[in-house]
Scaffold this active site. Structure first.
Site, PDB file in Angstrom:
ATOM      1  CB  CYS A   1      53.717   0.373 -14.036  1.00 27.07           C
ATOM      2  SG  CYS A   1      55.128   0.170 -12.920  1.00 27.07           S
TER       3      CYS A   1
ATOM      4  CG  HIS B   1      53.147   4.967 -12.874  1.00 29.80           C
ATOM      5  ND1 HIS B   1      52.105   4.181 -12.431  1.00 29.80           N
ATOM      6  CD2 HIS B   1      54.292   4.302 -12.542  1.00 29.80           C
ATOM      7  CE1 HIS B   1      52.586   3.099 -11.850  1.00 29.80           C
ATOM      8  NE2 HIS B   1      53.913   3.142 -11.909  1.00 29.80           N
TER       9      HIS B   1
ATOM     10  CD  GLU C   1      49.270   5.972 -13.439  1.00 31.93           C
ATOM     11  OE1 GLU C   1      49.869   5.753 -12.359  1.00 31.93           O
ATOM     12  OE2 GLU C   1      49.773   5.686 -14.558  1.00 31.93           O
TER      13      GLU C   1
END
Length: 276
Positions: A130, A238, A240
């Site tokens: 990002c 994202h 994660e």
């Protein structure tokens, strides 16, 4: 009498081989009350551990001190550039601030934009997410759309304001992977579905970067630097977020972890002399 076996690794060598690769996680800068803090999101630290690596959150380096930057990189088997609430300051790509209400982090800009070329030059594995994806493009000479939703032909890639994190980070749109690219080879599929929580996005792609994936509106969602010596991947979404339960995220962090371990083994573990 020395009881060690000829040709066997020493205790130091064996310990180095077992040690988890160290991944630097550059911190953001926040004011909390009257005091300045360095901060990093727990989800990124957790994802580094999921990759089989040891996270090391690092503060802003002193840019006038070249030794400090080099000392940090000497510790690194990988670098993870996180997302953030802040945007890259547009002065780094020749523009004025479009919306002064949006947060900036010039201290992070100043040192990560200097860090990124050094990471790639050393062949240290780099995973940029990002904001990290955007600052990598800027560090290498590219530019950003400061408000993607205002660009003709582009969709609104922002998350719903005021919604829960589960809603904001829910899967939002498809991403088409470039056939034969590094990302398609890594995942073994041609398209994936991702979350979308960004207001800025790539405008001019930096020289040397190759597009790995695009959103349905054509916005670049992933890239690599083809000529870099080591693993490198930038993604706009994202991975994660709840990575342990997402097969695509697991595969990406596994690939990053394998690359970090390979870098560690090349640079931290002494090679055995075959004639020893």
């Amino acid at each position: 009498m020395n009881a060690s076996v000829i040709g066997a690794p020493t205790l130091v060598e064996a310990s180095a081989a077992r040690a988890r690769p160290v991944v630097l996680v550059p911190a953001c800068n926040r004011m909390m009350g009257h005091h300045a803090f360095h901060v990093a999101g727990k989800k990124y630290v957790d994802a580094v551990r999921l990759a089989g690596c040891q996270p090391l959150i690092v503060p802003t380096a002193e840019l006038h001190n070249q030794d400090e930057l080099d000392a940090l990189l000497d510790l690194a088997d990988g670098v993870l550039l996180t997302g953030s609430a802040s945007n890259v300051h547009p002065r780094h790509f020749g523009e004025d601030v479009h919306d002064h209400a949006l947060p900036l982090d010039p201290a992070r800009d100043d040192w990560t934009l200097a860090l990124i070329p050094r990471v790639l030059a050393r062949g240290i594995p780099l995973f940029a997410i990002c904001r990290g994806f955007q600052e990598t493009n800027v560090a290498l000479g590219g530019s950003l759309h400061q408000a993607v939703q205002e660009v003709p032909g582009q969709h609104d890639h922002r998350a719903a304001a005021g919604a829960s994190a589960e809603v904001q980070y829910g899967l939002a749109h498809d991403v088409n992977l470039v056939p034969g690219g590094m990302l398609e080879r890594t995942l073994g599929i041609g398209h994936i579905r991702v979350n979308s929580v960004h207001g800025q996005g790539l405008n001019r792609l930096a020289p040397g970067l190759a597009v790995e994936a695009r959103a349905p509106d054509g916005l670049v969602e992933a890239f690599t630097m083809e000529r870099a010596m080591g693993f490198n991947l930038g993604v706009q979404w994202h991975p994660e977020w709840q990575a342990a339960s997402n097969p695509v995220s697991l595969r990406l962090f596994e690939a990053f972890g394998v690359a970090c371990a390979a870098f560690r083994d090349r640079h931290r573990v002494p090679h055995q002399d075959p004639d020893r």
